[in-house]
Design a protein around this motif. Structure first.
Motif, PDB file in Angstrom:
ATOM      1  N   LYS A  15      -7.476  -4.148   1.556  1.00 13.15           N
ATOM      2  CA  LYS A  15      -6.243  -4.758   1.032  1.00 13.15           C
ATOM      3  C   LYS A  15      -5.508  -5.485   2.158  1.00 13.15           C
ATOM      4  O   LYS A  15      -4.380  -5.144   2.521  1.00 13.15           O
ATOM      5  CB  LYS A  15      -5.330  -3.671   0.437  1.00 13.15           C
ATOM      6  CG  LYS A  15      -6.000  -2.732  -0.565  1.00 13.15           C
ATOM      7  CD  LYS A  15      -6.347  -3.439  -1.849  1.00 13.15           C
ATOM      8  CE  LYS A  15      -6.965  -2.457  -2.856  1.00 13.15           C
ATOM      9  NZ  LYS A  15      -7.410  -3.138  -4.089  1.00 13.15           N
ATOM     10  N   PRO A  16      -6.097  -6.530   2.721  1.00 18.11           N
ATOM     11  CA  PRO A  16      -5.484  -7.194   3.872  1.00 18.11           C
ATOM     12  C   PRO A  16      -4.202  -7.959   3.543  1.00 18.11           C
ATOM     13  O   PRO A  16      -3.471  -8.349   4.449  1.00 18.11           O
ATOM     14  CB  PRO A  16      -6.577  -8.156   4.339  1.00 18.11           C
ATOM     15  CG  PRO A  16      -7.384  -8.433   3.104  1.00 18.11           C
ATOM     16  CD  PRO A  16      -7.379  -7.145   2.333  1.00 18.11           C
ATOM     17  N   GLN A  17      -3.920  -8.123   2.269  1.00 20.74           N
ATOM     18  CA  GLN A  17      -2.764  -8.923   1.855  1.00 20.74           C
ATOM     19  C   GLN A  17      -1.488  -8.111   1.695  1.00 20.74           C
ATOM     20  O   GLN A  17      -0.439  -8.672   1.389  1.00 20.74           O
ATOM     21  CB  GLN A  17      -3.061  -9.650   0.532  1.00 20.74           C
ATOM     22  CG  GLN A  17      -3.248  -8.750  -0.670  1.00 20.74           C
ATOM     23  CD  GLN A  17      -4.676  -8.195  -0.819  1.00 20.74           C
ATOM     24  OE1 GLN A  17      -5.361  -7.943   0.161  1.00 20.74           O
ATOM     25  NE2 GLN A  17      -5.095  -8.019  -2.063  1.00 20.74           N
ATOM     26  N   VAL A  18      -1.533  -6.801   1.903  1.00 21.37           N
ATOM     27  CA  VAL A  18      -0.322  -6.001   1.695  1.00 21.37           C
ATOM     28  C   VAL A  18       0.736  -6.358   2.728  1.00 21.37           C
ATOM     29  O   VAL A  18       0.432  -6.596   3.905  1.00 21.37           O
ATOM     30  CB  VAL A  18      -0.616  -4.483   1.719  1.00 21.37           C
ATOM     31  CG1 VAL A  18      -1.615  -4.102   0.643  1.00 21.37           C
ATOM     32  CG2 VAL A  18      -1.076  -4.016   3.089  1.00 21.37           C
ATOM     33  N   LYS A  19       1.982  -6.389   2.277  1.00 22.81           N
ATOM     34  CA  LYS A  19       3.102  -6.740   3.149  1.00 22.81           C
ATOM     35  C   LYS A  19       3.881  -5.517   3.629  1.00 22.81           C
ATOM     36  O   LYS A  19       4.697  -5.633   4.539  1.00 22.81           O
ATOM     37  CB  LYS A  19       4.040  -7.703   2.427  1.00 22.81           C
ATOM     38  CG  LYS A  19       3.406  -9.077   2.166  1.00 22.81           C
ATOM     39  CD  LYS A  19       4.433 -10.051   1.612  1.00 22.81           C
ATOM     40  CE  LYS A  19       3.817 -11.439   1.453  1.00 22.81           C
ATOM     41  NZ  LYS A  19       4.813 -12.420   0.938  1.00 22.81           N
ATOM     42  N   ALA A  20       3.638  -4.383   3.001  1.00 21.49           N
ATOM     43  CA  ALA A  20       4.311  -3.151   3.429  1.00 21.49           C
ATOM     44  C   ALA A  20       3.437  -1.958   3.087  1.00 21.49           C
ATOM     45  O   ALA A  20       2.710  -1.974   2.085  1.00 21.49           O
ATOM     46  CB  ALA A  20       5.676  -3.013   2.760  1.00 21.49           C
ATOM     47  N   VAL A  21       3.507  -0.955   3.945  1.00 18.99           N
ATOM     48  CA  VAL A  21       2.826   0.317   3.703  1.00 18.99           C
ATOM     49  C   VAL A  21       3.901   1.397   3.620  1.00 18.99           C
ATOM     50  O   VAL A  21       4.754   1.505   4.505  1.00 18.99           O
ATOM     51  CB  VAL A  21       1.837   0.661   4.833  1.00 18.99           C
ATOM     52  CG1 VAL A  21       1.170   2.013   4.561  1.00 18.99           C
ATOM     53  CG2 VAL A  21       0.791  -0.431   4.985  1.00 18.99           C
TER      54      VAL A  21
ATOM     55  N   PHE B 205       5.791  -0.846   8.088  1.00 18.74           N
ATOM     56  CA  PHE B 205       5.527   0.566   7.805  1.00 18.74           C
ATOM     57  C   PHE B 205       6.857   1.225   7.473  1.00 18.74           C
ATOM     58  O   PHE B 205       7.770   1.285   8.308  1.00 18.74           O
ATOM     59  CB  PHE B 205       4.868   1.240   8.994  1.00 18.74           C
ATOM     60  CG  PHE B 205       4.393   2.646   8.733  1.00 18.74           C
ATOM     61  CD1 PHE B 205       3.985   3.050   7.459  1.00 18.74           C
ATOM     62  CD2 PHE B 205       4.331   3.580   9.764  1.00 18.74           C
ATOM     63  CE1 PHE B 205       3.535   4.342   7.214  1.00 18.74           C
ATOM     64  CE2 PHE B 205       3.883   4.865   9.541  1.00 18.74           C
ATOM     65  CZ  PHE B 205       3.489   5.250   8.269  1.00 18.74           C
ATOM     66  N   ILE B 206       6.976   1.734   6.248  1.00 19.00           N
ATOM     67  CA  ILE B 206       8.225   2.286   5.727  1.00 19.00           C
ATOM     68  C   ILE B 206       8.004   3.752   5.376  1.00 19.00           C
ATOM     69  O   ILE B 206       7.097   4.083   4.602  1.00 19.00           O
ATOM     70  CB  ILE B 206       8.688   1.478   4.502  1.00 19.00           C
ATOM     71  CG1 ILE B 206       8.903   0.017   4.915  1.00 19.00           C
ATOM     72  CG2 ILE B 206       9.963   2.077   3.898  1.00 19.00           C
ATOM     73  CD1 ILE B 206       9.175  -0.932   3.767  1.00 19.00           C
ATOM     74  N   VAL B 207       8.831   4.627   5.938  1.00 16.62           N
ATOM     75  CA  VAL B 207       8.574   6.066   5.858  1.00 16.62           C
ATOM     76  C   VAL B 207       9.723   6.804   5.183  1.00 16.62           C
ATOM     77  O   VAL B 207      10.890   6.656   5.563  1.00 16.62           O
ATOM     78  CB  VAL B 207       8.330   6.645   7.267  1.00 16.62           C
ATOM     79  CG1 VAL B 207       8.223   8.164   7.221  1.00 16.62           C
ATOM     80  CG2 VAL B 207       7.076   6.032   7.882  1.00 16.62           C
ATOM     81  N   ASP B 208       9.365   7.622   4.206  1.00 17.34           N
ATOM     82  CA  ASP B 208      10.284   8.565   3.568  1.00 17.34           C
ATOM     83  C   ASP B 208      10.291   9.833   4.411  1.00 17.34           C
ATOM     84  O   ASP B 208       9.317  10.573   4.442  1.00 17.34           O
ATOM     85  CB  ASP B 208       9.788   8.841   2.140  1.00 17.34           C
ATOM     86  CG  ASP B 208      10.417  10.079   1.510  1.00 17.34           C
ATOM     87  OD1 ASP B 208      11.357  10.654   2.084  1.00 17.34           O
ATOM     88  OD2 ASP B 208       9.941  10.476   0.415  1.00 17.34           O
TER      89      ASP B 208
ATOM     90  N   ALA C 236       0.867  -1.183   0.000  1.00 12.68           N
ATOM     91  CA  ALA C 236       0.000   0.000   0.000  1.00 12.68           C
ATOM     92  C   ALA C 236       0.901   1.229   0.000  1.00 12.68           C
ATOM     93  O   ALA C 236       1.839   1.324   0.793  1.00 12.68           O
ATOM     94  CB  ALA C 236      -0.901   0.009   1.230  1.00 12.68           C
ATOM     95  N   VAL C 237       0.634   2.148  -0.908  1.00 13.55           N
ATOM     96  CA  VAL C 237       1.429   3.366  -1.011  1.00 13.55           C
ATOM     97  C   VAL C 237       0.510   4.557  -0.759  1.00 13.55           C
ATOM     98  O   VAL C 237      -0.459   4.769  -1.486  1.00 13.55           O
ATOM     99  CB  VAL C 237       2.102   3.492  -2.390  1.00 13.55           C
ATOM    100  CG1 VAL C 237       3.016   4.714  -2.416  1.00 13.55           C
ATOM    101  CG2 VAL C 237       2.911   2.234  -2.716  1.00 13.55           C
ATOM    102  N   LEU C 238       0.820   5.306   0.291  1.00 17.59           N
ATOM    103  CA  LEU C 238       0.011   6.463   0.676  1.00 17.59           C
ATOM    104  C   LEU C 238       0.562   7.681  -0.045  1.00 17.59           C
ATOM    105  O   LEU C 238       1.698   8.088   0.191  1.00 17.59           O
ATOM    106  CB  LEU C 238       0.059   6.654   2.196  1.00 17.59           C
ATOM    107  CG  LEU C 238      -0.130   5.381   3.039  1.00 17.59           C
ATOM    108  CD1 LEU C 238      -0.113   5.728   4.525  1.00 17.59           C
ATOM    109  CD2 LEU C 238      -1.406   4.644   2.655  1.00 17.59           C
ATOM    110  N   ILE C 239      -0.250   8.263  -0.922  1.00 17.33           N
ATOM    111  CA  ILE C 239       0.243   9.303  -1.823  1.00 17.33           C
ATOM    112  C   ILE C 239      -0.479  10.622  -1.566  1.00 17.33           C
ATOM    113  O   ILE C 239      -1.691  10.727  -1.732  1.00 17.33           O
ATOM    114  CB  ILE C 239       0.060   8.884  -3.299  1.00 17.33           C
ATOM    115  CG1 ILE C 239       0.814   7.567  -3.569  1.00 17.33           C
ATOM    116  CG2 ILE C 239       0.531   9.988  -4.240  1.00 17.33           C
ATOM    117  CD1 ILE C 239       0.583   7.002  -4.966  1.00 17.33           C
ATOM    118  N   SER C 240       0.307  11.626  -1.166  1.00 23.38           N
ATOM    119  CA  SER C 240      -0.251  12.972  -0.974  1.00 23.38           C
ATOM    120  C   SER C 240       0.493  13.996  -1.813  1.00 23.38           C
ATOM    121  O   SER C 240       0.368  15.190  -1.596  1.00 23.38           O
ATOM    122  CB  SER C 240      -0.199  13.357   0.512  1.00 23.38           C
ATOM    123  OG  SER C 240       1.120  13.224   1.021  1.00 23.38           O
TER     124      SER C 240
END
Length: 384
Positions: free
Chosen positions: A128-134, A164-167, A83-87
């Motif tokens: 999307k319960p199958q995501v391995k990374a956000v 959870f991976i953060v830029d 899952a990619v959170l895009i703002s």
């Protein structure tokens, strides 16, 4: 006007303190020497408080994007879902990196200028319960939005087993980051923003939970293989040639940051943000981000047709040697962005606001000279 006296007020690269420039000019030493190994290990250790972690921080010779890519290629495999959170523009970059490596990127997008909220993430993860990374962006440079990473981390941990991976490229070292306490698994950043260095270093820290995944995965990259960096750091070195002069500079940067102290650094950046926003409001310039999600390191302004943002930038550069940033992608030519991070203090903010007022007057925009400066001064005086 001194043509070599350039005033850089963009959200990276940022100005470099003279003492850091001097540190980087030291004579070259062997990158496999005992002297460098001691410096490197000590410097890597000193980065930990800025990440808010007790985990090792890895230093790569590369740009911030190399750190983003490192976060992807070490945690995911082709066919995995993320899952990619895009703002804004840089959230989209995470999605493109995922797709380049065969990862299925599910995009949760919000309009530019808005933040990703925990409620949105909760609903998305249920779908999307199958995501391995956000993947998320802490400070979205293209819009001036600072996403609520602590709250997002709590939501992700509650409703998913995903990493959870953060830029944090455009804010780490200027804002609070409590990687361990918040439950963030990987934080990445670069050298050319709040760390006041030239482009060329990338930093990354990973949680124990992330390391279990990394150790089990087949690495998708050679140069960006974190297991190689972990092995080398244990020997106080790097797997590949380090950027020695930048490490000299980084050590000096950490001296500067430690002298001020992280709580004071955070307050300084919040103050510069508040001064800038008060000034823009006084000048009737629309702000893209809401107060609750306004970035401490960059302010994005949308004239909404009241004046030409590019004309403003041109006058600032030509008349005053001040560079501010324009818009990106579909906002190119429509907005302007003021960087206030790193080697920057409140009086620098007053300078750029004054120049913006004069430039607005010169391009024929309706502006009351002194209104923005006065508003910013009042914020500063209240703080003092």
């Amino acid at each position: 006007m001194f043509t070599d006296k350039l005033i850089l007020r963009i959200p990276g690269p940022t100005p470099i303190p003279p003492r850091v420039q001097l540190a980087m000019s030291q004579p070259m030493i062997g990158h496999r020497s005992g002297k460098f190994s001691a410096l490197f290990a000590r410097t890597a250790e000193r980065l930990k408080p800025y990440f808010g972690t007790t985990q090792d921080v890895y230093i790569l010779a590369g740009s911030g994007t190399s750190a983003l890519e490192t976060g992807v290629v070490n945690t995911l495999q082709p066919g995995d879902e993320a899952a990619v959170l895009i703002s804004g523009a840089f959230g989209e970059r995470f999605a493109k990196i995922c797709e380049r490596y065969g990862v299925i990127a599910h995009r949760l997008e919000v309009p530019w200028g808005e933040a990703v909220t925990p409620e949105l993430v909760e609903a998305f993860l249920k779908e999307k319960p199958q995501v391995k990374a956000v993947f998320a962006t802490y400070c979205e440079t293209s819009t001036g939005v600072q996403n609520p990473i602590a709250e997002l981390a709590k939501t992700i941990r509650t409703h998913s087993d995903a990493l959870f991976i953060v830029d944090a490229v455009s804010c780490l070292g200027a804002v609070a980051c409590e990687m361990d306490a918040w439950g963030v698994d990987i934080v990445v950043t670069g050298s050319q923003k709040a760390f006041m260095l030239p482009t060329g270093l990338a930093f990354l820290a990973a949680s124990e939970r992330a390391w279990k995944v990394i150790e089990a995965n087949k690495p998708l990259a050679f140069y960006l293989d974190l297991k190689a960096y972990r092995k080398s750091l244990a020997d106080q070195t790097t797997p590949y040639t380090p950027a020695v002069s930048l490490i000299f500079g980084l050590a000096e940067v950490l001296d500067i940051l430690d002298e001020e102290g992280l709580p004071a650094i955070i307050k300084r950046h919040e103050l510069m943000r508040d001064m800038t926003r008060a000034a823009m409001r006084a000048l009737n310039v629309n702000l893209m981000a809401e107060d609750a999600y306004a970035a401490a390191t960059v302010t994005s302004c949308d004239p909404q047709g009241a004046f030409d943002a590019e004309a403003l930038r041109k006058v600032l550069t030509k008349q005053y040697n001040i560079t501010i940033a324009g818009g990106q992608q579909h906002m190119k030519g429509k907005i302007f962005r003021i960087g206030h991070m790193g080697y920057c203090e409140p009086l620098d903010v007053l300078q750029v606001i004054s120049a913006i007022e004069m430039s607005l007057h010169q391009i024929g925009a309706p502006v009351e000279l002194g209104a923005g400066v006065k508003a910013a001064q009042e914020v500063l005086i209240a703080h003092v």
